[in-house]
Design a protein around this motif. Structure first.
Motif, PDB file in Angstrom:
ATOM      1  N   THR A 174      27.891  69.286  59.440  1.00  0.00           N
ATOM      2  CA  THR A 174      28.137  67.845  59.360  1.00  0.00           C
ATOM      3  C   THR A 174      27.858  67.421  57.925  1.00  0.00           C
ATOM      4  OG1 THR A 174      27.405  67.614  61.648  1.00  0.00           O
ATOM      5  CG2 THR A 174      27.533  65.593  60.337  1.00  0.00           C
ATOM      6  N   TYR A 175      28.788  66.654  57.351  1.00  0.00           N
ATOM      7  CA  TYR A 175      28.644  66.280  55.946  1.00  0.00           C
ATOM      8  C   TYR A 175      29.204  64.890  55.684  1.00  0.00           C
ATOM      9  CZ  TYR A 175      33.574  67.783  55.575  1.00  0.00           C
ATOM     10  OH  TYR A 175      34.931  67.932  55.742  1.00  0.00           O
ATOM     11  N   SER A 176      28.821  64.335  54.556  1.00  0.00           N
ATOM     12  CA  SER A 176      29.376  63.058  54.101  1.00  0.00           C
ATOM     13  C   SER A 176      30.151  63.316  52.813  1.00  0.00           C
ATOM     14  CB  SER A 176      28.264  62.028  53.875  1.00  0.00           C
ATOM     15  OG  SER A 176      27.345  62.492  52.924  1.00  0.00           O
ATOM     16  N   LEU A 177      31.097  62.447  52.538  1.00  0.00           N
ATOM     17  CA  LEU A 177      31.907  62.556  51.321  1.00  0.00           C
ATOM     18  C   LEU A 177      31.599  61.387  50.396  1.00  0.00           C
ATOM     19  CD1 LEU A 177      35.333  63.589  52.854  1.00  0.00           C
ATOM     20  CD2 LEU A 177      33.834  65.001  51.448  1.00  0.00           C
ATOM     21  N   TRP A 178      31.432  61.716  49.126  1.00  0.00           N
ATOM     22  CA  TRP A 178      31.116  60.724  48.107  1.00  0.00           C
ATOM     23  C   TRP A 178      32.058  60.880  46.920  1.00  0.00           C
ATOM     24  CZ3 TRP A 178      26.896  57.304  48.351  1.00  0.00           C
ATOM     25  CH2 TRP A 178      26.057  57.476  49.447  1.00  0.00           C
ATOM     26  N   ASP A 179      32.361  59.757  46.274  1.00  0.00           N
ATOM     27  CA  ASP A 179      33.078  59.760  45.001  1.00  0.00           C
ATOM     28  C   ASP A 179      32.176  59.023  44.018  1.00  0.00           C
ATOM     29  OD1 ASP A 179      34.805  59.813  42.892  1.00  0.00           O
ATOM     30  OD2 ASP A 179      36.403  58.685  43.864  1.00  0.00           O
ATOM     31  N   LYS A 205      41.756  66.516  43.826  1.00  0.00           N
ATOM     32  CA  LYS A 205      43.051  66.381  43.152  1.00  0.00           C
ATOM     33  C   LYS A 205      43.318  64.919  42.810  1.00  0.00           C
ATOM     34  CE  LYS A 205      45.068  70.440  45.341  1.00  0.00           C
ATOM     35  NZ  LYS A 205      46.065  70.931  46.310  1.00  0.00           N
ATOM     36  N   VAL A 206      42.721  64.016  43.597  1.00  0.00           N
ATOM     37  CA  VAL A 206      42.878  62.577  43.374  1.00  0.00           C
ATOM     38  C   VAL A 206      41.769  62.045  42.475  1.00  0.00           C
ATOM     39  CG1 VAL A 206      42.973  60.321  44.510  1.00  0.00           C
ATOM     40  CG2 VAL A 206      43.984  62.319  45.632  1.00  0.00           C
ATOM     41  N   SER A 207      40.533  62.500  42.712  1.00  0.00           N
ATOM     42  CA  SER A 207      39.386  62.062  41.924  1.00  0.00           C
ATOM     43  C   SER A 207      38.423  63.224  41.736  1.00  0.00           C
ATOM     44  CB  SER A 207      38.661  60.910  42.625  1.00  0.00           C
ATOM     45  OG  SER A 207      37.491  60.569  41.915  1.00  0.00           O
ATOM     46  N   LYS A 208      38.135  63.552  40.502  1.00  0.00           N
ATOM     47  CA  LYS A 208      37.261  64.693  40.194  1.00  0.00           C
ATOM     48  C   LYS A 208      35.813  64.465  40.616  1.00  0.00           C
ATOM     49  CE  LYS A 208      40.276  67.349  38.298  1.00  0.00           C
ATOM     50  NZ  LYS A 208      40.716  68.535  38.992  1.00  0.00           N
ATOM     51  N   GLY A 209      35.436  63.226  40.920  1.00  0.00           N
ATOM     52  CA  GLY A 209      34.053  62.916  41.269  1.00  0.00           C
ATOM     53  C   GLY A 209      33.709  63.137  42.735  1.00  0.00           C
TER      54      GLY A 209
END
Length: 73
Positions: A27-32, A58-62
């Motif tokens: 289970t994980y969360s995604l952050w930019d 590919k959309v955001s390197k962060g």
């Protein structure tokens, strides 16, 4: 030893262990950066989670994933 090395070592080891186990749930969360994109994403292997992150990068390197829980069922 860098933090990135440690993360990739963990992912590699989780993938190896996941192949030996009956079922692995990550289970994980995604952050930019500081922006939370979502929580409670699940994957059955580290490779599956890293594939999602790679596609989003590919959309955001962060974009990064933060592990919240790893369960063996």
């Amino acid at each position: 030893m860098s933090v990135d090395y440690d993360r990739f070592t963990l992912m590699k080891n989780l993938t190896k262990e996941g192949k030996k186990m009956n079922k692995l749930t990550i289970t994980y969360s995604l952050w930019d950066g500081a922006q939370l994109l979502g929580v409670d994403y699940t994957a059955t292997s580290a490779d599956e989670m890293l594939k999602v992150v790679s596609e989003l990068q590919k959309v955001s390197k962060g974009v990064v994933a933060h592990l919240r829980k790893v369960e063996q069922n």
